[in-house]
Design an enzyme around this catalytic site. Structure first.
Site, PDB file in Angstrom:
ATOM      1  N   ASP A 407       0.867  -1.179   0.000  1.00 27.90           N
ATOM      2  CA  ASP A 407       0.000   0.000   0.000  1.00 27.90           C
ATOM      3  C   ASP A 407       0.906   1.233   0.000  1.00 27.90           C
ATOM      4  OD1 ASP A 407      -2.334   1.574   0.323  1.00 27.90           O
ATOM      5  OD2 ASP A 407      -1.941   1.678   2.473  1.00 27.90           O
ATOM      6  N   LYS A 408       0.338   2.399  -0.268  1.00 24.48           N
ATOM      7  CA  LYS A 408       1.146   3.616  -0.276  1.00 24.48           C
ATOM      8  C   LYS A 408       0.953   4.413   1.007  1.00 24.48           C
ATOM      9  CE  LYS A 408      -0.074   7.335  -2.484  1.00 24.48           C
ATOM     10  NZ  LYS A 408       0.008   8.358  -1.392  1.00 24.48           N
ATOM     11  N   THR A 409      -0.260   4.877   1.248  1.00 26.50           N
ATOM     12  CA  THR A 409      -0.522   5.763   2.380  1.00 26.50           C
ATOM     13  C   THR A 409      -0.363   5.012   3.696  1.00 26.50           C
ATOM     14  OG1 THR A 409      -2.087   6.974   1.019  1.00 26.50           O
ATOM     15  CG2 THR A 409      -2.183   7.344   3.399  1.00 26.50           C
ATOM     16  N   GLU A 531      -8.427  15.116   7.689  1.00 24.55           N
ATOM     17  CA  GLU A 531      -9.393  16.025   8.307  1.00 24.55           C
ATOM     18  C   GLU A 531      -8.738  16.861   9.394  1.00 24.55           C
ATOM     19  OE1 GLU A 531     -12.781  13.816   9.666  1.00 24.55           O
ATOM     20  OE2 GLU A 531     -13.877  14.279   7.831  1.00 24.55           O
ATOM     21  N   PHE A 572     -19.123   9.618   5.218  1.00 22.68           N
ATOM     22  CA  PHE A 572     -18.243   9.193   4.126  1.00 22.68           C
ATOM     23  C   PHE A 572     -18.385   7.695   3.894  1.00 22.68           C
ATOM     24  CE2 PHE A 572     -14.299   7.229   2.745  1.00 22.68           C
ATOM     25  CZ  PHE A 572     -13.957   7.993   1.633  1.00 22.68           C
ATOM     26  N   GLY A 707      -5.228   3.486  -3.466  1.00 22.17           N
ATOM     27  CA  GLY A 707      -6.504   4.070  -3.864  1.00 22.17           C
ATOM     28  C   GLY A 707      -6.370   5.503  -4.332  1.00 22.17           C
ATOM     29  N   ASP A 821      -1.315  -1.080   5.996  1.00 20.98           N
ATOM     30  CA  ASP A 821      -1.516  -0.595   7.366  1.00 20.98           C
ATOM     31  C   ASP A 821      -2.967  -0.328   7.711  1.00 20.98           C
ATOM     32  OD1 ASP A 821      -1.403   2.973   7.424  1.00 20.98           O
ATOM     33  OD2 ASP A 821      -1.737   1.711   5.684  1.00 20.98           O
ATOM     34  N   ASN A 824      -8.499  -1.359   4.751  1.00 24.54           N
ATOM     35  CA  ASN A 824      -8.685  -1.641   3.324  1.00 24.54           C
ATOM     36  C   ASN A 824      -7.594  -2.546   2.753  1.00 24.54           C
ATOM     37  OD1 ASN A 824      -6.821   0.448   3.719  1.00 24.54           O
ATOM     38  ND2 ASN A 824      -7.100   1.198   1.644  1.00 24.54           N
ATOM     39  N   ASP A 825      -6.551  -2.811   3.552  1.00 26.46           N
ATOM     40  CA  ASP A 825      -5.472  -3.696   3.095  1.00 26.46           C
ATOM     41  C   ASP A 825      -5.620  -5.126   3.606  1.00 26.46           C
ATOM     42  OD1 ASP A 825      -4.149  -1.497   1.855  1.00 26.46           O
ATOM     43  OD2 ASP A 825      -3.366  -0.895   3.804  1.00 26.46           O
TER      44      ASP A 825
END
Length: 1176
Positions: A407-409, A531, A572, A707, A821, A824-825
């Site tokens: 993943d990136k973020t 946020e 969201f 994403g 992390d 979603n992963d």
């Protein structure tokens, strides 16, 4: 009756409604017609066994293992027929393995029982009969009203009824559930929020209708029907009303809630994850080898049986004068006799299958996994987090990885957002030292930038606005500009789910928040770092979010307090990729403020600087910044009435609520006016570029699955070294149809073959990936395999898992590793062969569902290159060595049958048969598999190319397996025939002329074998500690001591005394000692010669690294040893050093210093001995 039986057996489960009806305080209707629904109690059961089912259930699970079941069959055969060996020889090892495993599993389950009892016995207070009653957690029933005090953990899933706050709100933290440490606000319905005492709650008459239990932590649908003054009031219930078991009450004195899900039906219990069922490549190879050895065993048994009957075809051998058959034997069926003999040979040779292999491997994996947690190089000091091992079954798989999917973020980046730039009404600004700076020239700035805002208070003074191209100068336009900026930052300050810690505001008495707090005093908590960064940026500019309640949000603008009534929050979700709030301004106007990804906001906009903002968003993305767009819509009273009605209908629906809410949100979030866009920076983690480069050098392909939008993802890929500037970047994006996607893939395949570029990179987006995976998997796979790096952007969580599965099932069957992390992963972590969770800021779901968890991406290099390398080499040698020593063990037994007319006479005493694998040869290989370091860990870490030497399971290839097997057979032949030539010609080797007998011959073979296989393990050992010396030489000493003790005493409880004084008699002969030494040297000399030639003629990179260490200035032999104060080695010493060079760490002291030429911050627990660099 028949239906009841079928229900008990699980074939016909009782009908269960889709919803459950809960009467608060269990006040059921009194009409007598109502049958209450049955719900389970509140006991949590994480244990696997009970006192009654432990033995049968554990035995059933253990005998599902093929090897255990095989030895059980052998044991039963020994009991049923006349076999050459005692049933104890196979029964005792089997009993040992089963017992050790049962004790381990029983102890683990006992710990779980203790944990369950502690949780189930926790004291709680429930409202019963008009008062508070203290009881245990396990006694809570569905419908009970429970009181929870500050900092207590919720004992069940509760619907909030009231709190000590007038608005019925409370704050909780769900860190134990999803790792999110931010405070979350939950609210009660207005009708129950006023019931703040036990007496008031006792008057409540209400019913809750909600869905049946499900595992999703963030999904809950229900409604509360409250009866007041003979009138029913219906209120919707959602996730904001549900307090989950395991969460903790914070910043609230006390709350009352009604239990809706209890025990194993709570969401926390439904999210319990069973142990990973992944199997490593080593385990698969091990099972293949077991099958091969099973074939060898059956072949030997068949050959022996056939040769027995061929030999007995001659009458003199069929029934010799000294062994006459009984009448029963003469009349028995030949077929039954053949089967009986076959089974007898099967029993005789069965030790070629090593039963203790499984328990040794299990112990090696379990004990070896602690080294990862103890490694201080994998400890992150800032967050106080060490590496975690959630499953030890895959340790060696860390050394076989060919693809890394990350993943990136939060994985490659810090997930710490900093506000950098924004675009307001088509004008771009960036924040520099707390001031917003816009593009465009200004008279008082030689740099050509206009310092526009240091805070919004400057909006009242327009003298600094110039007639540059970026601004309009008429008073009307200036006033409009002020309004746009004000509205933009109002949207930022109001459209969010940020909470403020109440620690600062407790006791002030001005409501739940304090309006005169300075921005620096406020501490914001948010579920999303984006946020929090935006709200803090707005506060620095001058619009400060002060706090919120169920219905009000307070914002301080230029020191002036404004209260906005919060009418609705449109939460969201990942499908819409946006959130919205509907607020009523102090002036009475109603606004919808929306915030989300540009792909979800811009299509819904009908006004504003859309094209300019789109260009700015792309520019932000090219810098690697994360972008969000802000928009608004002013609502008329009539529009709001329609919106309010549609939202109420959707939120109170029990059927298809999510679909109705999605339709309602789509209806509301349209016809927006674009305000602008924000850009926040998520900086790269430390040493990400170096780690990715090291992975590439190790032959591992790195894929980034994110994403984020295309431009942002490419920019980050370039900055982290995933993509190189010289790399040819190919794109498969914005494909609309299958045919278009297929054509683009063919073009990419042609470009790869035609372009004379060493490395290619591929960028794929989510929509194009869906098309590629639908009908063009093979073509897509071919393109990907020819690319050095692949970047997939705009990915949904399930798409990540599909990509990994595509690579997993490709013809090469590569080993995959996924790193992530966030929640979603989880799907890709569970799909990959090895799942790594990063303990980051997006919660702990990824870490909980992973096989291993680390605090930073940079730790991945040491986890793979050092730990993975060591684990693989250790267990590969362990498996091969086990088969080798069992071939050495049983082959002489097979050869002996040629000299005893296949009479099934055993060569070894039954005690030796039993203890060979359990005692005499077990510890050296176990300690080797835990401590071996064939290369210095610093060298492995700094030379990633060494990882290629162990890829594709090379140490367990058929070639290596055959070498060990042939070595075992050759050593067995030397044991047997060496001993045979010594004493097989009736030559007396004793001074008194006495001859050696059958048991002496077998004991001689066994003695040579124990010494040889133990010294062979010593030859394989590169890293010597006092533990290795103790178990290696101690095993040989133990064998001699035991044999003397066993053969030197008359044991009255043994049926036969075959071994009495045999060992003493054997060792009293000098010829025997000479023969033992000669046979051991002969066996191992061939192995040493092979090692010498292999290292000199065809050295691997790892062997070259060992030689480099040997010849380096610190004169180290094998990583952890160093000669202290020794002159240069002689030529003979150098040769031995290169082959089996060893030294004892006990002779030197060792400690790594900053001057260490290798990896200076290595504080690994693997460094078992200290070395003073000055002595080297």
């Amino acid at each position: 009756m028949w239906r009841w039986v079928r229900q008990q057996l699980g074939f016909d489960p009782p009908h269960q409604s889709d919803t459950r009806t809960i009467y608060i305080a269990n006040r059921f209707p009194q009409n007598g017609l109502y049958t209450p629904q049955k719900f389970i109690d509140n006991r949590i059961i994480s244990s696997k066994y009970t006192v009654w089912n432990f033995v049968p259930k554990n035995l059933f699970e253990q005998f599902r293992r093929v090897a255990n079941f095989y030895f059980l069959i052998i044991f039963l055969v020994q009991l049923m027929i006349d076999t050459p060996t005692s049933p104890i020889t196979s029964g005792l090892p089997l009993f040992f393995v089963i017992t050790v495993t049962a004790i381990k599993q029983g102890y683990e389950d006992w710990l779980r029982h203790n944990s369950d009892n502690e949780v189930n016995g926790a004291p709680v207070y429930v409202v019963r009969s008009g008062g508070l009653v203290k009881t245990r957690s396990k006694n809570i029933r569905v419908g009970d009203i429970v009181r929870i005090a500050k900092d207590e953990i919720f004992p069940a899933d509760l619907v909030l009824l009231s709190s000590d706050r007038p608005d019925g709100s409370c704050h909780i933290t769900t860190a134990s559930l999803d790792g999110e440490t931010n405070l979350k606000t939950h609210v009660a319905v207005p009708e129950t929020a006023v019931l703040q005492t036990v007496a008031n709650l006792d008057t409540l008459i209400a019913v809750i209708e909600c869905q049946q239990p499900e595992a999703d932590l963030y999904r809950f649908m229900g409604r509360m029907i409250i009866t007041q003054q003979m009138e029913e009031i219906v209120r919707p219930l959602g996730p904001e009303s549900l307090l989950l078991r395991g969460a903790r009450l914070k910043n609230t004195k006390e709350i009352f809630g009604v239990a809706v899900y209890t025990g194993m039906e709570t969401k926390m219990a439904l999210n319990y994850k069973s142990k990973s069922q992944k199997r490593s490549a080593v385990e698969k190879s091990m099972n293949t080898f077991l099958i091969i050895y099973l074939i060898i065993l059956i072949s030997e048994a068949i050959i022996s049986t056939i040769l027995k009957y061929a030999w007995q075809a001659e009458e003199k051998w069929d029934e010799p004068w000294y062994n006459q058959k009984t009448e029963h034997q003469r009349n028995s069926s030949k077929i039954l006799r053949f089967i009986s003999d076959f089974l007898a040979f099967l029993v005789l040779y069965n030790f070629i299958i090593p039963i203790s292999l499984y328990v040794t491997v299990e112990m090696q994996k379990f004990l070896g996994s602690f080294f990862i947690g103890w490694d201080l190089d994998l400890y992150h000091e800032e967050s106080d987090q060490k590496a975690q091992v959630n499953t030890s079954d895959l340790n060696e798989e860390l050394g076989q990885v060919e693809y890394v999917f990350t993943d990136k973020t939060g994985t490659l980046t810090e997930n710490e957002m900093q506000f950098r730039e924004c675009s307001i009404n088509g004008i771009k600004y960036q924040e520099i030292n707390g001031r917003l700076v816009s593009e465009g020239p200004t008279p008082d700035s030689s740099q050509g930038n206009l310092t526009y805002l240091s805070s919004l208070s400057h909006l009242n003074s327009l003298s600094h606005l110039t007639s540059s191209s970026s601004f309009r100068t008429s008073p009307e336009n200036e006033a409009e500009l002020i309004k746009e900026h004000d509205l933009f930052f109002k949207a930022v300050s109001l459209c969010h789910t940020v909470q403020i810690s109440n620690v600062q505001t407790d006791g002030i008495g001005d409501g739940p928040w304090q309006s005169n707090l300075a921005p620096s005093q406020l501490e914001y908590y948010a579920s999303s770092p984006d946020e929090k960064a935006l709200v803090e940026a707005a506060a620095r500019i001058g619009i400060v979010f002060i706090g919120n309640s169920e219905e009000t949000m307070e914002v301080k603008t230029l020191g002036k307090l404004e209260r906005y009534k919060l009418l609705h929050v449109l939460e969201f979700d990942s499908d819409r990729r946006r959130m919205s709030v509907i607020v009523q301004a102090p002036s009475g106007e109603k606004f919808l403020f929306a915030k989300g990804a540009e792909s979800s906001i811009l299509p819904e906009c009908i006004g504003g600087e859309i094209e300019k903002t789109r260009i700015h968003v792309d520019e932000f993305a090219l810098k690697g910044l994360r972008t969000l767009c802000m928009a608004y819509r002013q609502l008329t009273s009539k529009e709001y009435e329609v919106i309010n009605r549609r939202l109420f209908e959707a939120r109170t629906a029990l059927q298809q609520r999510e679909e109705k809410l999605a339709n309602a949100f789509q209806f509301i979030e349209k016809d927006l006016i674009l305000l602008g866009a924000t850009a926040v920076e998520d900086r790269l983690q430390d040493k990400v570029r170096e780690t990715i480069e090291a992975l590439r050098m190790a032959g591992i392909k790195v894929w980034v699955l994110t994403g984020d939008k295309h431009e942002t993802a490419v920019s980050v890929s370039l900055s982290c070294g995933h993509f190189h500037r010289t790399m040819n970047i190919l794109e498969l994006i914005n494909q609309k149809s299958d045919s278009e996607c297929a054509e683009q893939l063919r073009q990419l395949a042609r470009r790869i073959t035609e372009d004379h570029v060493i490395q290619h990179g591929l960028v794929v987006d989510g929509t194009s990936l869906s098309l590629a995976l639908r009908e063009h998997e093979k073509l897509f796979l071919d393109v990907c395999r020819n690319c050095s790096a692949v970047l997939c952007c705009r990915m949904a969580p399930l798409q990540k898992a599909k990509v990994i599965r595509l690579i997993k099932i490709s013809p090469e069957k590569p080993i995959t590793l996924a790193v992530g992390d966030g929640a979603n992963d989880v799907s890709m972590i569970q799909e990959a062969h090895v799942g790594i969770g990063i303990m980051g800021k997006e919660g702990r779901q990824a870490a909980r569902n992973s096989d291993y968890a680390i605090a930073r991406f940079k730790f991945l290099s040491k986890l793979l290159f050092v730990h993975g390398h060591f684990y693989y080499i250790r267990i590969a040698t362990l498996v091969q060595y086990f088969f080798y020593k069992n071939v050495c063990f049983i082959t002489p037994q097979f050869l002996y049958q040629f000299y005893c007319l296949f009479s099934q006479q055993t060569l070894y005493d039954s005690v030796y048969l039993t203890l060979y694998n359990i005692c005499f040869t077990s510890l050296p290989v176990l300690i080797y598999s835990l401590l071996e370091q064939h290369v210095d860990p610093h060298v492995l870490h700094n030379k990633p190319t060494l990882y290629r030497d162990i890829s594709k399971n090379r140490q367990l290839s058929i070639k290596t397996f055959l070498y060990w097997t042939i070595l075992g057979f050759s050593h067995a032949f030397i044991f047997f025939f060496g001993s045979y030539f010594l004493i097989g010609k009736d030559i007396s080797l004793l001074g008194n002329g006495q001859m050696f007998g059958n048991w002496t011959f077998g004991t001689l073979v066994f003695t040579v074998m124990v010494i040889t296989v133990t010294v062979k393990m010593a030859l394989e050992t590169h890293f010597w500690t006092w533990i290795n010396h103790l178990v290696t030489w101690g095993s040989i000493v133990f064998y001699f001591v035991f044999s003397m003790f066993y053969g030197g005493i008359f044991w009255p409880f043994l049926g036969s005394q075959n071994m009495y004084f045999v060992f003493f008699q054997l060792l009293s002969s000098g010829s025997v000692w000479f023969a033992i030494i000669l046979m051991v040297v002969t066996c191992l000399f061939l192995d040493i010669v092979k090692k010498v030639f292999d290292r000199q003629l065809h050295p691997t990179n790892t062997e070259k690294a060992q030689l480099t260490e040997t010849n380096s200035s610190i004169k180290c032999l094998d990583s952890m040893c160093c000669f202290s104060g020794e002159a240069a080695c002689t030529s003979v010493g150098r040769m031995l050093e290169r082959v089996i060079g060893r030294c004892s760490p006990a002779h030197v002291s060792r400690s790594w210093s900053a001057l260490d030429p290798f990896y200076t911050n290595d504080r690994s627990i693997l460094t078992l001995s200290t070395m003073d660099s000055s002595t080297c």
